[in-house]
Design a protein around this motif. Sequence first.
Motif, PDB file in Angstrom:
ATOM      1  N   LEU A   1      -0.580   7.513  -0.242  1.00  0.00           N
ATOM      2  CA  LEU A   1      -0.018   6.777   0.887  1.00  0.00           C
ATOM      3  C   LEU A   1       1.501   6.665   0.785  1.00  0.00           C
ATOM      4  N   TYR A   2       2.022   6.609  -0.449  1.00  0.00           N
ATOM      5  CA  TYR A   2       3.484   6.595  -0.621  1.00  0.00           C
ATOM      6  C   TYR A   2       4.082   7.882  -0.063  1.00  0.00           C
ATOM      7  N   MET A   3       3.466   9.031  -0.408  1.00  0.00           N
ATOM      8  CA  MET A   3       3.975  10.303   0.089  1.00  0.00           C
ATOM      9  C   MET A   3       3.789  10.421   1.597  1.00  0.00           C
TER      10      MET A   3
ATOM     11  N   MET B   1       0.796  -1.228   0.000  1.00  0.00           N
ATOM     12  CA  MET B   1       0.000   0.000   0.000  1.00  0.00           C
ATOM     13  C   MET B   1       0.824   1.271   0.000  1.00  0.00           C
ATOM     14  N   PHE B   2       2.078   1.211   0.526  1.00  0.00           N
ATOM     15  CA  PHE B   2       2.905   2.413   0.591  1.00  0.00           C
ATOM     16  C   PHE B   2       3.841   2.541  -0.605  1.00  0.00           C
ATOM     17  N   GLU B   3       3.700   1.677  -1.600  1.00  0.00           N
ATOM     18  CA  GLU B   3       4.551   1.756  -2.776  1.00  0.00           C
ATOM     19  C   GLU B   3       4.041   2.839  -3.720  1.00  0.00           C
ATOM     20  N   PRO B   4       4.963   3.531  -4.461  1.00  0.00           N
ATOM     21  CA  PRO B   4       4.528   4.606  -5.357  1.00  0.00           C
ATOM     22  C   PRO B   4       3.646   4.092  -6.485  1.00  0.00           C
ATOM     23  N   TYR B   5       2.634   4.871  -6.815  1.00  0.00           N
ATOM     24  CA  TYR B   5       1.675   4.586  -7.892  1.00  0.00           C
ATOM     25  C   TYR B   5       0.869   3.317  -7.656  1.00  0.00           C
TER      26      TYR B   5
END
Length: 403
Positions: A368-370, A350-354
């Motif tokens: 969530l990545y940011m 879930m915290f991975e970009p895009y």
Amino acid sequence: MIGVHNDVTVQKYNEEKLLKRTDELKAILDSSLSGIMAFENFYDKNGEIIDFIFTMSNKEACKIAKLSEEQLLGKRLSKVLSGNFKPLDSLGGKTLFDIYKEVVLTGESKSLEFYFEGDGIKDWFRNKAVKFNHGFVCTFEVVTQEKLFQEKLEKKVKEEVEKQNKQEKILIQQSKMAAMGEMIGAIAHNWRQPLNTVSLLCLALTTKFDNSKLDKNYLNKWIEKINKQVNFMSQTIDDFKNFYKPKEEFKEIFLKEVILKVASLVNFEFKINNIQIKVDIHPSISFICLENQLQQAIINILINAKEAIINRNIKNGIILISAKRKNSSIELLIQDNGGGVENEEILKSMFEPYFTTKLQSHGTGIGLYMTKIIIEQNLGGKIKVKNLNDGLIFKIKLPILVI
């Protein structure tokens, strides 16, 4: 005539044995892939070491020096390889002679890596000098290709880091733009009611004036009401402007105030979707933080929860925000009833970009990545997410900093 005869068989045998061992040693040294040289001290009349004399050089050393063994043995170092007496930038301005002299005088071996340019040589070297009798032995190898590869690798790493930093800046901007869209929507909703109220108040004033019933007290009363609405609208703009300040410094914040401010910015959008934000935080909890960045991280989580609740058609959405102080940190919990994430692999990503899981009811791409970048890199904290009951719970751990 008197003659003396001595049996020298043993002596000749020992000489031959010594010669054989010398030849064996020479063969071993010549088979080495590293250059090996041996030197004796050369003194001036005052007993000061001013040079070194070659006493041995293997084949690899001759090859690197581009000189034959005959051109080296018995010669002074300064006459054959004068570059050893020139300061080298890679050695902090020291000369190789100074270092070799230090080895001889102190008895401490030295390992070096340096760039040597002179005497027809242009290469990076790695060597080790060890004291031996009245001089020293030096082993060395050319590491130019290794250095070039290392420099190329370092350049590549630097380029990749710069590329990553540039990409993160783009992601941050995209995240802010996405959040800005939500905020503008919130401002529009927050302004609609005050504007309508101001319009009605102005209409009431006009009616009073037309009926000739407008007096000073009534006018002041209505102006006060209008100013109240205008001040509310102005405060909304200030909150929006402060949230997007390009630069900010760490300062003491009261967590409940920050959370309530965030909730007020998105409150209208959540209300029309029948989503309630409950805050259970003691007013005294405070710590040093970047307020605007923390707000952005929280808004990203709230938007994620809102989308989950809407996509799952939850009639009575609830987001509970709580916090407690633990020794040197603050633990902030944000829990929703949006259905959670069934697939554990998706939960881990879930915290991975895009990454987005809108089809599974959670995820906003880069939001969530940011949030993870802000919490862990900018604020020095930690963030985790897991399923709990009928939704997700985000656990944020923030350090209590001291200015």
